[in-house]
Enzyme design. Structure first.
Site: not given
Length: 144
Positions: A9-10, A47
Protein backbone atom coordinates in the site's frame (compact mmCIF):
# COMPACT_ATOMS: atom_id res chain seq x y z
CA UNK A 1 10.33 -21.58 -7.61
CA UNK A 2 9.54 -20.35 -4.15
CA UNK A 3 6.09 -18.83 -3.75
CA UNK A 4 5.65 -15.59 -1.84
CA UNK A 5 2.65 -13.42 -1.06
CA UNK A 6 3.13 -9.68 -0.91
CA UNK A 7 0.65 -7.09 0.34
CA UNK A 8 1.39 -3.48 -0.52
CA UNK A 9 0.00 0.00 0.00
CA UNK A 10 1.00 3.60 -0.52
CA UNK A 11 -0.18 6.78 1.13
CA UNK A 12 0.33 10.49 0.72
CA UNK A 13 -0.36 13.44 3.00
CA UNK A 14 -1.60 15.81 0.36
CA UNK A 15 -1.20 14.71 -3.22
CA UNK A 16 1.52 15.68 -3.97
CA UNK A 17 3.10 15.82 -0.55
CA UNK A 18 4.97 13.61 1.87
CA UNK A 19 4.41 9.98 0.91
CA UNK A 20 4.91 6.59 2.47
CA UNK A 21 4.70 2.97 1.44
CA UNK A 22 4.31 -0.28 3.31
CA UNK A 23 4.54 -3.94 2.39
CA UNK A 24 4.17 -7.25 4.16
CA UNK A 25 5.85 -10.29 2.62
CA UNK A 26 5.04 -13.91 3.42
CA UNK A 27 7.08 -16.99 2.62
CA UNK A 28 6.07 -20.19 4.40
CA UNK A 29 6.04 -19.37 8.09
CA UNK A 30 8.13 -16.24 7.61
CA UNK A 31 6.75 -12.71 7.54
CA UNK A 32 8.62 -9.44 6.88
CA UNK A 33 7.31 -5.88 7.07
CA UNK A 34 8.94 -2.98 5.26
CA UNK A 35 8.17 0.70 4.92
CA UNK A 36 9.69 3.94 3.76
CA UNK A 37 8.82 7.23 2.20
CA UNK A 38 9.71 10.38 0.33
CA UNK A 39 9.27 14.00 1.39
CA UNK A 40 7.76 14.97 -1.96
CA UNK A 41 5.72 12.31 -3.73
CA UNK A 42 2.26 11.24 -4.87
CA UNK A 43 -0.02 8.42 -3.82
CA UNK A 44 0.49 6.63 -7.14
CA UNK A 45 4.27 6.80 -6.81
CA UNK A 46 4.08 5.30 -3.34
CA UNK A 47 1.78 2.49 -4.54
CA UNK A 48 4.34 1.51 -7.21
CA UNK A 49 7.27 1.98 -4.86
CA UNK A 50 5.76 -0.45 -2.33
CA UNK A 51 5.77 -3.21 -4.96
CA UNK A 52 9.31 -2.34 -6.10
CA UNK A 53 10.77 -2.38 -2.60
CA UNK A 54 9.07 -5.68 -1.80
CA UNK A 55 10.30 -7.38 -4.98
CA UNK A 56 13.83 -6.07 -4.37
CA UNK A 57 13.95 -8.17 -1.19
CA UNK A 58 13.53 -11.46 -3.05
CA UNK A 59 16.93 -13.15 -3.20
CA UNK A 60 16.12 -15.54 -6.04
CA UNK A 61 13.48 -15.86 -8.77
CA UNK A 62 10.06 -16.40 -7.16
CA UNK A 63 6.40 -16.73 -7.97
CA UNK A 64 4.99 -13.63 -6.29
CA UNK A 65 1.34 -12.84 -5.69
CA UNK A 66 1.07 -9.10 -5.13
CA UNK A 67 -2.08 -7.90 -3.39
CA UNK A 68 -2.76 -4.19 -3.87
CA UNK A 69 -5.70 -1.84 -3.40
CA UNK A 70 -4.29 0.37 -6.17
CA UNK A 71 -6.30 0.20 -9.39
CA UNK A 72 -3.39 2.13 -10.97
CA UNK A 73 -0.94 -0.68 -10.22
CA UNK A 74 -3.23 -3.65 -10.82
CA UNK A 75 -4.80 -2.29 -14.01
CA UNK A 76 -1.37 -1.58 -15.44
CA UNK A 77 -0.93 -5.34 -15.75
CA UNK A 78 -4.50 -6.62 -16.00
CA UNK A 79 -5.23 -4.18 -18.83
CA UNK A 80 -1.76 -4.46 -20.40
CA UNK A 81 -0.99 -0.75 -20.14
CA UNK A 82 2.69 -1.46 -19.60
CA UNK A 83 2.99 -3.50 -22.78
CA UNK A 84 1.39 -0.63 -24.69
CA UNK A 85 3.75 1.89 -23.13
CA UNK A 86 6.75 -0.23 -24.05
CA UNK A 87 5.48 -0.65 -27.61
CA UNK A 88 4.73 3.09 -27.95
CA UNK A 89 7.98 4.42 -26.49
CA UNK A 90 6.54 5.34 -23.07
CA UNK A 91 3.66 7.34 -24.50
CA UNK A 92 0.16 6.63 -23.16
CA UNK A 93 -3.08 6.20 -25.13
CA UNK A 94 -3.66 9.96 -24.99
CA UNK A 95 -0.31 10.66 -26.65
CA UNK A 96 1.21 11.96 -23.40
CA UNK A 97 4.42 10.82 -21.70
CA UNK A 98 3.72 8.07 -19.16
CA UNK A 99 3.68 9.40 -15.61
CA UNK A 100 6.04 7.71 -13.15
CA UNK A 101 8.04 6.18 -15.99
CA UNK A 102 11.12 5.86 -13.78
CA UNK A 103 9.26 3.65 -11.31
CA UNK A 104 7.44 1.63 -13.97
CA UNK A 105 10.80 0.89 -15.59
CA UNK A 106 12.26 -0.27 -12.25
CA UNK A 107 9.22 -2.44 -11.61
CA UNK A 108 9.33 -3.92 -15.10
CA UNK A 109 13.00 -4.76 -14.66
CA UNK A 110 12.27 -6.57 -11.38
CA UNK A 111 9.38 -8.43 -12.99
CA UNK A 112 11.80 -9.94 -15.50
CA UNK A 113 13.31 -11.88 -12.58
CA UNK A 114 10.06 -13.14 -11.05
CA UNK A 115 6.65 -14.49 -12.05
CA UNK A 116 4.38 -11.78 -10.65
CA UNK A 117 0.60 -11.95 -10.42
CA UNK A 118 -1.37 -8.88 -9.32
CA UNK A 119 -4.53 -9.24 -7.28
CA UNK A 120 -6.83 -6.31 -6.51
CA UNK A 121 -8.07 -6.02 -2.94
CA UNK A 122 -10.54 -3.53 -1.55
CA UNK A 123 -8.75 -0.81 0.38
CA UNK A 124 -9.68 0.29 3.90
CA UNK A 125 -11.97 -2.68 4.40
CA UNK A 126 -11.62 -6.02 6.15
CA UNK A 127 -8.35 -7.16 4.56
CA UNK A 128 -6.03 -7.47 7.56
CA UNK A 129 -2.77 -7.27 5.61
CA UNK A 130 -3.82 -4.41 3.36
CA UNK A 131 -4.81 -2.51 6.49
CA UNK A 132 -1.42 -3.29 8.03
CA UNK A 133 0.34 -1.96 4.93
CA UNK A 134 -1.71 1.22 5.19
CA UNK A 135 -0.59 1.60 8.83
CA UNK A 136 3.05 1.11 7.81
CA UNK A 137 2.75 3.65 4.99
CA UNK A 138 1.13 6.29 7.21
CA UNK A 139 3.69 5.73 9.96
CA UNK A 140 6.49 6.19 7.41
CA UNK A 141 5.08 9.60 6.47
CA UNK A 142 5.22 10.70 10.10
CA UNK A 143 8.90 9.74 10.28
CA UNK A 144 9.93 11.98 7.36
Amino acid sequence: MKEVEIYTDGACSGNPGPGGYGAVLFYGKHMKEISGGEKDSTNNRMEIRAVIEALKLLKEPCKAKVYSDSAYVVNCFHKNWLKGWLRNGWVNSKGQPVENRDLWQMLWSLMQQHQVTYIKVKGHSDNKWNNRCDELARAAIKQL
